[in-house]
Write a protein that holds these residues in place. Structure first.
Motif, PDB file in Angstrom:
ATOM      1  N   LEU A 207       0.820  -1.214   0.000  1.00  0.00           N
ATOM      2  CA  LEU A 207       0.000   0.000   0.000  1.00  0.00           C
ATOM      3  C   LEU A 207       0.851   1.260   0.000  1.00  0.00           C
ATOM      4  CD1 LEU A 207      -2.985  -0.814   2.391  1.00  0.00           C
ATOM      5  CD2 LEU A 207      -3.137  -0.029   0.031  1.00  0.00           C
ATOM      6  N   THR A 208       1.823   1.322   0.906  1.00  0.00           N
ATOM      7  CA  THR A 208       2.661   2.514   0.951  1.00  0.00           C
ATOM      8  C   THR A 208       3.527   2.621  -0.304  1.00  0.00           C
ATOM      9  OG1 THR A 208       4.343   1.337   2.253  1.00  0.00           O
ATOM     10  CG2 THR A 208       2.697   2.619   3.469  1.00  0.00           C
ATOM     11  N   GLY A 209       3.900   1.474  -0.877  1.00  0.00           N
ATOM     12  CA  GLY A 209       4.647   1.492  -2.128  1.00  0.00           C
ATOM     13  C   GLY A 209       3.852   2.122  -3.254  1.00  0.00           C
ATOM     14  N   ILE A 210       2.565   1.796  -3.322  1.00  0.00           N
ATOM     15  CA  ILE A 210       1.694   2.405  -4.336  1.00  0.00           C
ATOM     16  C   ILE A 210       1.468   3.890  -4.028  1.00  0.00           C
ATOM     17  CG2 ILE A 210      -0.655   2.404  -5.281  1.00  0.00           C
ATOM     18  CD1 ILE A 210      -0.670  -0.655  -4.880  1.00  0.00           C
ATOM     19  N   GLN A 211       1.223   4.197  -2.759  1.00  0.00           N
ATOM     20  CA  GLN A 211       0.909   5.579  -2.378  1.00  0.00           C
ATOM     21  C   GLN A 211       2.071   6.530  -2.653  1.00  0.00           C
ATOM     22  OE1 GLN A 211      -0.197   4.735   1.664  1.00  0.00           O
ATOM     23  NE2 GLN A 211      -2.380   4.556   1.193  1.00  0.00           N
ATOM     24  N   TRP A 212       3.297   6.099  -2.359  1.00  0.00           N
ATOM     25  CA  TRP A 212       4.465   6.951  -2.565  1.00  0.00           C
ATOM     26  C   TRP A 212       5.133   6.712  -3.926  1.00  0.00           C
ATOM     27  CZ3 TRP A 212       3.404   6.233   2.717  1.00  0.00           C
ATOM     28  CH2 TRP A 212       3.468   7.384   3.513  1.00  0.00           C
ATOM     29  N   GLY A 213       4.506   5.890  -4.771  1.00  0.00           N
ATOM     30  CA  GLY A 213       5.031   5.681  -6.111  1.00  0.00           C
ATOM     31  C   GLY A 213       6.262   4.803  -6.178  1.00  0.00           C
ATOM     32  N   ARG A 214       6.519   4.023  -5.133  1.00  0.00           N
ATOM     33  CA  ARG A 214       7.689   3.135  -5.135  1.00  0.00           C
ATOM     34  C   ARG A 214       7.399   1.806  -5.823  1.00  0.00           C
ATOM     35  NH1 ARG A 214       8.042   5.283   0.420  1.00  0.00           N
ATOM     36  NH2 ARG A 214       6.910   3.441   1.176  1.00  0.00           N
ATOM     37  N   ARG A 215       6.109   1.496  -5.978  1.00  0.00           N
ATOM     38  CA  ARG A 215       5.701   0.239  -6.617  1.00  0.00           C
ATOM     39  C   ARG A 215       4.659   0.539  -7.688  1.00  0.00           C
ATOM     40  NH1 ARG A 215       5.537  -4.721  -2.229  1.00  0.00           N
ATOM     41  NH2 ARG A 215       7.579  -4.284  -1.281  1.00  0.00           N
ATOM     42  N   PRO A 216       4.511  -0.362  -8.662  1.00  0.00           N
ATOM     43  CA  PRO A 216       3.493  -0.161  -9.699  1.00  0.00           C
ATOM     44  C   PRO A 216       2.095  -0.097  -9.086  1.00  0.00           C
ATOM     45  CG  PRO A 216       5.003  -1.943 -10.295  1.00  0.00           C
ATOM     46  CD  PRO A 216       5.293  -1.594  -8.865  1.00  0.00           C
ATOM     47  N   ASP A 217       1.193   0.589  -9.768  1.00  0.00           N
ATOM     48  CA  ASP A 217      -0.199   0.727  -9.336  1.00  0.00           C
ATOM     49  C   ASP A 217      -1.102   0.000 -10.348  1.00  0.00           C
ATOM     50  OD1 ASP A 217      -2.708   1.481  -8.498  1.00  0.00           O
ATOM     51  OD2 ASP A 217      -2.516   3.565  -9.143  1.00  0.00           O
ATOM     52  N   PRO A 218      -1.255  -1.312 -10.221  1.00  0.00           N
ATOM     53  CA  PRO A 218      -2.049  -2.062 -11.203  1.00  0.00           C
ATOM     54  C   PRO A 218      -3.539  -1.772 -11.120  1.00  0.00           C
ATOM     55  CG  PRO A 218      -1.410  -3.502  -9.401  1.00  0.00           C
ATOM     56  CD  PRO A 218      -0.706  -2.201  -9.167  1.00  0.00           C
ATOM     57  N   PHE A 219      -3.993  -1.141 -10.028  1.00  0.00           N
ATOM     58  CA  PHE A 219      -5.416  -0.885  -9.827  1.00  0.00           C
ATOM     59  C   PHE A 219      -5.859   0.491 -10.327  1.00  0.00           C
ATOM     60  CE2 PHE A 219      -3.919  -3.776  -6.513  1.00  0.00           C
ATOM     61  CZ  PHE A 219      -4.810  -4.845  -6.629  1.00  0.00           C
ATOM     62  N   GLY A 220      -4.901   1.360 -10.669  1.00  0.00           N
ATOM     63  CA  GLY A 220      -5.268   2.722 -11.077  1.00  0.00           C
ATOM     64  C   GLY A 220      -5.772   3.552  -9.913  1.00  0.00           C
ATOM     65  N   TRP A 221      -5.212   3.343  -8.735  1.00  0.00           N
ATOM     66  CA  TRP A 221      -5.670   4.035  -7.534  1.00  0.00           C
ATOM     67  C   TRP A 221      -5.106   5.443  -7.389  1.00  0.00           C
ATOM     68  CZ3 TRP A 221      -4.745  -0.742  -3.861  1.00  0.00           C
ATOM     69  CH2 TRP A 221      -5.832  -1.603  -3.969  1.00  0.00           C
ATOM     70  N   THR A 222      -3.943   5.698  -7.934  1.00  0.00           N
ATOM     71  CA  THR A 222      -3.281   6.982  -7.700  1.00  0.00           C
ATOM     72  C   THR A 222      -3.725   8.033  -8.729  1.00  0.00           C
ATOM     73  OG1 THR A 222      -1.365   6.205  -8.952  1.00  0.00           O
ATOM     74  CG2 THR A 222      -1.272   6.000  -6.557  1.00  0.00           C
ATOM     75  N   VAL A 223      -3.765   9.283  -8.277  1.00  0.00           N
ATOM     76  CA  VAL A 223      -4.110  10.420  -9.118  1.00  0.00           C
ATOM     77  C   VAL A 223      -2.981  11.430  -9.019  1.00  0.00           C
ATOM     78  CG1 VAL A 223      -5.729  12.332  -9.464  1.00  0.00           C
ATOM     79  CG2 VAL A 223      -6.596  10.073  -8.807  1.00  0.00           C
ATOM     80  N   LYS A 224      -2.312  11.677 -10.120  1.00  0.00           N
ATOM     81  CA  LYS A 224      -1.176  12.589 -10.117  1.00  0.00           C
ATOM     82  C   LYS A 224      -1.639  14.038 -10.143  1.00  0.00           C
ATOM     83  CE  LYS A 224       2.289   9.466 -12.059  1.00  0.00           C
ATOM     84  NZ  LYS A 224       2.894   9.268 -10.741  1.00  0.00           N
ATOM     85  N   ILE A 225      -0.956  14.875  -9.370  1.00  0.00           N
ATOM     86  CA  ILE A 225      -1.262  16.306  -9.316  1.00  0.00           C
ATOM     87  C   ILE A 225      -0.406  17.074 -10.313  1.00  0.00           C
ATOM     88  CG2 ILE A 225      -1.208  18.372  -7.858  1.00  0.00           C
ATOM     89  CD1 ILE A 225      -3.434  16.441  -7.154  1.00  0.00           C
ATOM     90  N   ASP A 226       0.871  16.708 -10.430  1.00  0.00           N
ATOM     91  CA  ASP A 226       1.776  17.394 -11.366  1.00  0.00           C
ATOM     92  C   ASP A 226       2.671  16.394 -12.063  1.00  0.00           C
ATOM     93  OD1 ASP A 226       3.448  16.603  -9.323  1.00  0.00           O
ATOM     94  OD2 ASP A 226       4.424  18.539  -9.088  1.00  0.00           O
TER      95      ASP A 226
END
Length: 357
Positions: free
Chosen positions: A338-357
């Motif tokens: 979870l923290t890997g996805i949240q901080w971008g350290r791991r791939p996000d296969p679920f499309g959970w993250t939304v980039k701001i910039d």
């Protein structure tokens, strides 16, 4: 694109000099998002303005009758210096669930997400840089009617404030001690347990104080009718690993908050091919599983703590040690993923993250 007005502060505050000491919820950024609701006009005038005190009439109904709701999410700085959010759409969906329960007008979820993204973009220099830190985001709605009388308000404020924050628990991933509450109840079927509103947290304070007197970090709530079925922890949903199966209380009673981290954990566990079940769980079942050596792990889930392993569970005079008072392999894997996805350290296969910039 909507017309979100922006007024930048002329007196920016200094950023925290030592990000390792910012704590949680102590410091706030330069700006906030604000939007008004007036009956007959709807939600209007979305704007970003300098952070500052609110002007409320002493008779404002939110102060007397508790008609308010809130949310909590985070913005994260990635290793390549980008800012991203984690499942923010889910927070605004849940905010509308809370709104419906407390007779608050529904928000336009897309507009509020746009306002949040714009606010975070303006405040991106406030997102901390060191590991395990983030920008905590608090959207909330209050009724502002200057009136004494119990009925839904006609005027509301929707506000988003931001707070650079360190880890929620100073002890980090070290297992916490949980106290099972037998005397007080937080909510019941048909109540407000499924809403994120201050009254639910106010109802928990006596029990929380009692837990702390006994050197326990949090309270585990039982159902308000039979006092036997597990519901949630004060600030988290709860999971048990029983004989290799992850089990968490079901949401059908309407007395448990539908956690976004909870939902993500269920998705992750199932994607690994493990069994994850949502059902009623009695405290007696947990006691029996511990007695028989089948209770492998217990952990809480929530936006602030992400994964919080439980090392001790106290029920009456019975003190149960879980997993040798060490974080279990499933808890650790979930936290890392979870923290890997949240901080971008791991791939996000679920499309959970939304980039701001």
């Amino acid at each position: 694109m909507s017309n979100i007005a922006v007024e930048l502060t002329k007196n920016p505050k200094p950023k925290p000099a030592d990000e390792s000491k910012i704590g949680f919820g102590n410091t706030f950024t330069d700006h906030m998002f604000v939007m008004n609701y007036d009956e007959g006009q709807g939600w209007h005038d979305p704007r970003i303005v300098p952070y500052g005190p609110l002007s409320l009439d002493p008779s404002a109904m939110c102060l007397h009758y508790g008609q308010e709701v809130f949310e909590g999410l985070k913005a994260y700085r990635t290793a390549d210096d980008h800012i991203q959010l984690f499942r923010p759409q889910e927070n605004f969906k849940r905010l509308n669930v809370s709104n419906a329960r407390l007779s608050i007008p529904l928000i336009d979820e897309e507009l509020c997400l746009e306002g949040l993204k714009k606010l975070v973009e303006i405040e991106k220099d406030w997102v901390p840089h060191i590991p395990d830190t983030s920008l905590y985001i608090r959207p909330f709605i209050i009724t502002t009617d200057a009136h004494l009388g119990v009925h839904p308000g006609h005027h509301y404020l929707f506000i988003i404030i931001l707070s650079p924050s360190g880890p929620y628990y100073a002890e980090g991933l070290n297992p916490v001690k949980i106290y099972v509450e037998k005397n007080y109840v937080r909510t019941v079927k048909g109540g407000m347990g499924m809403a994120k509103t201050g009254g639910n947290y106010a109802a928990s304070l006596n029990a929380q104080a009692e837990a702390e007197k006994q050197n326990y970090s949090q309270v585990l709530w039982l159902d308000g009718v039979e006092r036997k079925y597990i519901e949630e922890v004060g600030a988290m949903n709860i999971f048990f690993v029983i004989d290799g199966e992850a089990v968490t209380p079901e949401l059908t009673s309407g007395s448990i908050l539908s956690g976004i981290t909870r939902k993500s954990v269920l998705d992750l566990i199932r994607s690994w091919g493990m069994k994850a079940t949502e059902r009623r769980i009695s405290i007696d079942e947990i006691v029996e599983a511990h007695k028989n050596g089948k209770l492998g792990e217990v952990f809480g889930t929530g936006t602030a703590a992400v994964i919080s392993p439980v090392g001790h569970l106290k029920y009456g005079d019975l003190e149960m040690e879980i997993g040798g008072n060490k974080i279990g392999p499933i808890s650790q894997r979930l936290y890392d993923e979870l923290t890997g996805i949240q901080w971008g350290r791991r791939p996000d296969p679920f499309g959970w993250t939304v980039k701001i910039d």
